[in-house]
Design a protein around this motif. Structure first.
Motif, PDB file in Angstrom:
ATOM      1  N   THR A   1     -28.078  48.713   5.342  1.00 56.25           N
ATOM      2  CA  THR A   1     -26.918  48.924   4.813  1.00 56.25           C
ATOM      3  C   THR A   1     -26.954  48.250   3.262  1.00 56.25           C
ATOM      4  OG1 THR A   1     -26.049  46.623   5.371  1.00 56.25           O
ATOM      5  CG2 THR A   1     -25.437  48.637   6.831  1.00 56.25           C
ATOM      6  N   GLY A   2     -28.336  47.734   2.935  1.00 58.87           N
ATOM      7  CA  GLY A   2     -28.521  47.112   1.620  1.00 58.87           C
ATOM      8  C   GLY A   2     -28.052  45.655   1.567  1.00 58.87           C
ATOM      9  N   ASP A   3     -27.986  44.891   2.639  1.00 62.64           N
ATOM     10  CA  ASP A   3     -27.458  43.452   2.905  1.00 62.64           C
ATOM     11  C   ASP A   3     -28.633  42.659   2.962  1.00 62.64           C
ATOM     12  OD1 ASP A   3     -24.647  44.018   2.557  1.00 62.64           O
ATOM     13  OD2 ASP A   3     -24.461  44.048   4.701  1.00 62.64           O
ATOM     14  N   ARG A   4     -28.421  41.437   2.124  1.00 67.62           N
ATOM     15  CA  ARG A   4     -29.822  40.594   2.443  1.00 67.62           C
ATOM     16  C   ARG A   4     -29.321  39.500   3.220  1.00 67.62           C
ATOM     17  NH1 ARG A   4     -34.164  41.382  -1.908  1.00 67.62           N
ATOM     18  NH2 ARG A   4     -34.329  39.226  -1.640  1.00 67.62           N
ATOM     19  N   THR A   5     -29.861  39.092   4.401  1.00 68.42           N
ATOM     20  CA  THR A   5     -29.454  37.763   4.711  1.00 68.42           C
ATOM     21  C   THR A   5     -30.427  36.632   4.408  1.00 68.42           C
ATOM     22  OG1 THR A   5     -31.106  38.223   6.543  1.00 68.42           O
ATOM     23  CG2 THR A   5     -28.685  38.931   7.137  1.00 68.42           C
ATOM     24  N   GLU A   6     -29.794  35.467   4.305  1.00 68.33           N
ATOM     25  CA  GLU A   6     -30.682  34.338   3.842  1.00 68.33           C
ATOM     26  C   GLU A   6     -30.492  33.253   4.934  1.00 68.33           C
ATOM     27  OE1 GLU A   6     -29.741  31.258   0.361  1.00 68.33           O
ATOM     28  OE2 GLU A   6     -29.856  33.128  -0.219  1.00 68.33           O
ATOM     29  N   THR A   7     -31.664  32.600   5.276  1.00 71.12           N
ATOM     30  CA  THR A   7     -31.760  31.540   6.290  1.00 71.12           C
ATOM     31  C   THR A   7     -32.623  30.201   5.515  1.00 71.12           C
ATOM     32  OG1 THR A   7     -32.232  33.072   7.885  1.00 71.12           O
ATOM     33  CG2 THR A   7     -32.783  30.889   8.375  1.00 71.12           C
ATOM     34  N   VAL A   8     -31.966  28.984   5.806  1.00 71.32           N
ATOM     35  CA  VAL A   8     -32.744  28.009   5.439  1.00 71.32           C
ATOM     36  C   VAL A   8     -33.638  27.573   6.461  1.00 71.32           C
ATOM     37  CG1 VAL A   8     -32.434  25.548   4.938  1.00 71.32           C
ATOM     38  CG2 VAL A   8     -30.727  26.982   4.000  1.00 71.32           C
ATOM     39  N   LEU A   9     -35.071  27.612   5.971  1.00 67.08           N
ATOM     40  CA  LEU A   9     -36.380  27.209   6.996  1.00 67.08           C
ATOM     41  C   LEU A   9     -36.247  25.796   7.046  1.00 67.08           C
ATOM     42  CD1 LEU A   9     -38.752  30.022   6.252  1.00 67.08           C
ATOM     43  CD2 LEU A   9     -36.883  29.881   7.894  1.00 67.08           C
ATOM     44  N   ALA A  10     -36.054  25.025   5.826  1.00 65.45           N
ATOM     45  CA  ALA A  10     -36.444  23.451   5.874  1.00 65.45           C
ATOM     46  C   ALA A  10     -35.310  22.701   4.675  1.00 65.45           C
ATOM     47  CB  ALA A  10     -37.804  23.340   5.505  1.00 65.45           C
ATOM     48  N   SER A  11     -35.288  21.666   4.948  1.00 64.23           N
ATOM     49  CA  SER A  11     -34.014  20.973   4.007  1.00 64.23           C
ATOM     50  C   SER A  11     -34.766  19.610   3.757  1.00 64.23           C
ATOM     51  CB  SER A  11     -32.836  20.637   4.716  1.00 64.23           C
ATOM     52  OG  SER A  11     -32.950  20.176   6.049  1.00 64.23           O
ATOM     53  N   ASP A  12     -35.970  19.454   4.293  1.00 66.53           N
ATOM     54  CA  ASP A  12     -36.704  18.194   4.076  1.00 66.53           C
ATOM     55  C   ASP A  12     -38.281  18.677   3.460  1.00 66.53           C
ATOM     56  OD1 ASP A  12     -37.905  15.586   3.746  1.00 66.53           O
ATOM     57  OD2 ASP A  12     -38.216  15.408   5.802  1.00 66.53           O
ATOM     58  N   VAL A  13     -38.238  18.670   2.167  1.00 64.84           N
ATOM     59  CA  VAL A  13     -39.222  19.484   1.362  1.00 64.84           C
ATOM     60  C   VAL A  13     -40.176  18.188   0.530  1.00 64.84           C
ATOM     61  CG1 VAL A  13     -40.011  21.149  -0.016  1.00 64.84           C
ATOM     62  CG2 VAL A  13     -37.973  21.486   1.534  1.00 64.84           C
ATOM     63  N   ASP A  14     -41.415  18.301   0.772  1.00 64.91           N
ATOM     64  CA  ASP A  14     -42.202  17.733  -0.126  1.00 64.91           C
ATOM     65  C   ASP A  14     -43.257  18.684  -0.957  1.00 64.91           C
ATOM     66  OD1 ASP A  14     -41.735  15.265   0.585  1.00 64.91           O
ATOM     67  OD2 ASP A  14     -43.240  14.998   2.323  1.00 64.91           O
ATOM     68  N   VAL A  15     -43.281  18.432  -2.160  1.00 63.59           N
ATOM     69  CA  VAL A  15     -44.235  19.454  -2.791  1.00 63.59           C
ATOM     70  C   VAL A  15     -45.665  18.623  -3.243  1.00 63.59           C
ATOM     71  CG1 VAL A  15     -44.535  20.674  -5.222  1.00 63.59           C
ATOM     72  CG2 VAL A  15     -42.235  20.562  -3.780  1.00 63.59           C
ATOM     73  N   ALA A  16     -46.823  19.124  -2.786  1.00 64.69           N
ATOM     74  CA  ALA A  16     -48.068  18.550  -3.006  1.00 64.69           C
ATOM     75  C   ALA A  16     -48.433  19.123  -4.469  1.00 64.69           C
ATOM     76  CB  ALA A  16     -48.968  19.002  -1.957  1.00 64.69           C
ATOM     77  N   ARG A  17     -48.270  18.520  -5.560  1.00 64.03           N
ATOM     78  CA  ARG A  17     -48.661  18.953  -6.754  1.00 64.03           C
ATOM     79  C   ARG A  17     -50.007  18.308  -7.216  1.00 64.03           C
ATOM     80  NH1 ARG A  17     -44.091  21.215  -8.683  1.00 64.03           N
ATOM     81  NH2 ARG A  17     -42.227  20.197  -7.877  1.00 64.03           N
ATOM     82  N   SER A  18     -50.449  17.201  -6.696  1.00 57.10           N
ATOM     83  CA  SER A  18     -51.991  16.778  -7.265  1.00 57.10           C
ATOM     84  C   SER A  18     -52.928  17.365  -6.579  1.00 57.10           C
ATOM     85  CB  SER A  18     -51.868  15.230  -7.468  1.00 57.10           C
ATOM     86  OG  SER A  18     -51.965  14.722  -5.788  1.00 57.10           O
TER      87      SER A  18
END
Length: 122
Positions: A13-30
């Motif tokens: 139908t052209g709809d896109r569903t969205e789901t939250v997979l994580a709400s506690d996120v760390d980003v490994a930048r170094s």
């Protein structure tokens, strides 16, 4: 608070569903954070994600050395899922073409498919 959201490809139908997979996120930048990853942790919360940003899409390898629990790994190029794999504790190994890799608890990325979009909302 940061979150990782999965946006599925449009359905019939052209709809896109969205789901939250994580709400506690760390980003490994170094380089050190990326090298350590999830090693030496005993577990991670159900709503946790560790995100590895890289400069450009290229083959990115993951290993499970010193990680005593299974994870779902998702490789992304420009926000689009290029690969996903369940990695086994201690011996898991995976690779994919990506400019970002997301590590999640085992089962968290079950509904993700190649071509879906994954967004990091900071």
């Amino acid at each position: 608070m940061a979150s990782v959201r999965l946006v599925h490809r449009p359905d019939a139908t052209g709809d896109r569903t969205e789901t939250v997979l994580a709400s506690d996120v760390d980003v490994a930048r170094s380089t050190l954070e990326q090298a350590r990853g999830l090693m030496f942790r005993r577990s991670i919360p159900d709503d946790y994600a560790l995100v590895f940003p890289f400069d450009e899409p290229e083959t990115q390898w993951l290993h499970m050395l010193f990680v005593p629990f299974a994870i779902d790994a998702v490789w992304l190029a420009d926000g689009e899922v290029t690969a996903k794999k369940r990695l086994a504790p201690f011996i898991g190994l995976g690779r994919g073409r990506a400019d970002t890799v997301v590590e999640l608890p085992a089962g968290a990325a079950e509904s993700a498919s190649v071509g879906d979009e994954l967004r990091l909302d900071e």
